[in-house]
Design an enzyme around this catalytic site. Sequence first.
Site, mmCIF file in Angstrom:
data_model
loop_
_atom_site.group_PDB
_atom_site.id
_atom_site.type_symbol
_atom_site.label_atom_id
_atom_site.label_comp_id
_atom_site.label_asym_id
_atom_site.label_seq_id
_atom_site.Cartn_x
_atom_site.Cartn_y
_atom_site.Cartn_z
ATOM 1 N N LYS A 111 0.819 -1.215 0.000
ATOM 2 C CA LYS A 111 0.000 0.000 0.000
ATOM 3 C C LYS A 111 0.849 1.258 0.000
ATOM 4 C CE LYS A 111 -4.308 -1.235 -0.111
ATOM 5 N NZ LYS A 111 -5.211 -0.827 -1.179
ATOM 6 N N LYS A 194 -4.881 -14.944 -14.425
ATOM 7 C CA LYS A 194 -6.214 -15.085 -13.851
ATOM 8 C C LYS A 194 -7.157 -13.973 -14.294
ATOM 9 C CE LYS A 194 -5.853 -14.951 -9.356
ATOM 10 N NZ LYS A 194 -6.255 -15.121 -7.952
ATOM 11 N N LYS A 197 -9.584 -7.620 -12.282
ATOM 12 C CA LYS A 197 -10.309 -6.394 -12.562
ATOM 13 C C LYS A 197 -9.701 -5.603 -13.722
ATOM 14 C CE LYS A 197 -12.375 -5.618 -8.024
ATOM 15 N NZ LYS A 197 -12.970 -6.928 -8.077
#
Length: 329
Positions: A111, A194, A197
Amino acid sequence: METVLSGIRSTGNLHLGNYFGAVRNFVKMQENNHCFFFIADYHSLTTYPAPEDLHNSVRTVLSEYLACGIDPEKSAIFVQSDVREIPELYLLLNMNAYVGELERTTSFKDKIRTQPDNVNAGLLTYPVLMAADILIHKANKVPVGKDQEQNLEMARKFAKRFNFMYKTEYFPEPMPYNFGEELVKVPGLDGTGKMGKTAGNGIYLIDDAATIRKKVMRAVTDSGPTVENQTPTEPIQNLFTLLKLVSSTDTSDFFENQYKNCSIRYGDLKKQLAEDIILFTAPIREKILEINADKEYLRKTARVGAEKARESASKTLEDVRRIIGFKTF
Ligand code: TRP
């Protein structure tokens, strides 16, 4: 019966990868466990959503999970911010969480890298809030993906530390819920990796037929097989994998055989795949739209879920306060 707690990020729509990878298993999981499902909207504040988006994204996620078959009669499905006992346990756990260990978690380090201008204390203590979510229901099992394993490990650490400090066996150690063989990795449409988004790579349950056709027709392929019985390249294998999930065995065998004898036309395969995805998702999509428009149903469901969750949470909090030594005059 085991207590299973499943935390759901409150951002984004569900795609086929989420469905086959997790949500479908959640629906089964609730049959023989005492399940709590909740939407983690406190956690989402670490990235500063606009007030007008906060509630809408919770509503979207709630509608989609209900449409997929999470049953509010069998399980408790609730919104995290409806359970005020969670932040109190979070505060208490924070007193025994060390800054050093929090700084070392990979999710925190990630983050810092992705949002260097907003390294807030909520990000640092994210694993503590997650531990509070889990421990407030004394959950034994938590289904988590790879990216959340370390956070779950922290929750175990905080549970053990609490037990050790107060010489009690109060908190069980929350372990990963294992789906075993049933865990399916759903590939994306961009040829590698995979479904996620990333733009164009995924098909959402809420996508309409035209969108699905457009996305599938644009899926990455290759220039075609050149020798008989060759092993498919990754983009083609991915299409076959998707076909296996949504089509009949006959259909997927048909195209795999055509690939083997080099007569395959990818355009035909894609057309069939798109139609079968549409057949598969259409009833779920309808349900999502129906639930999302039914304010009364959503209100009632969230309220009943919060009541169940608060019953369990307030009992734990009372115990914890007593163990710590708080007393009312
Ligand atoms: N951190 C989880 C995620 O990003 C969501 C979450 C919050 C969670 N609290 C939880 C998951 C408790 C499991 C248990 O996906």
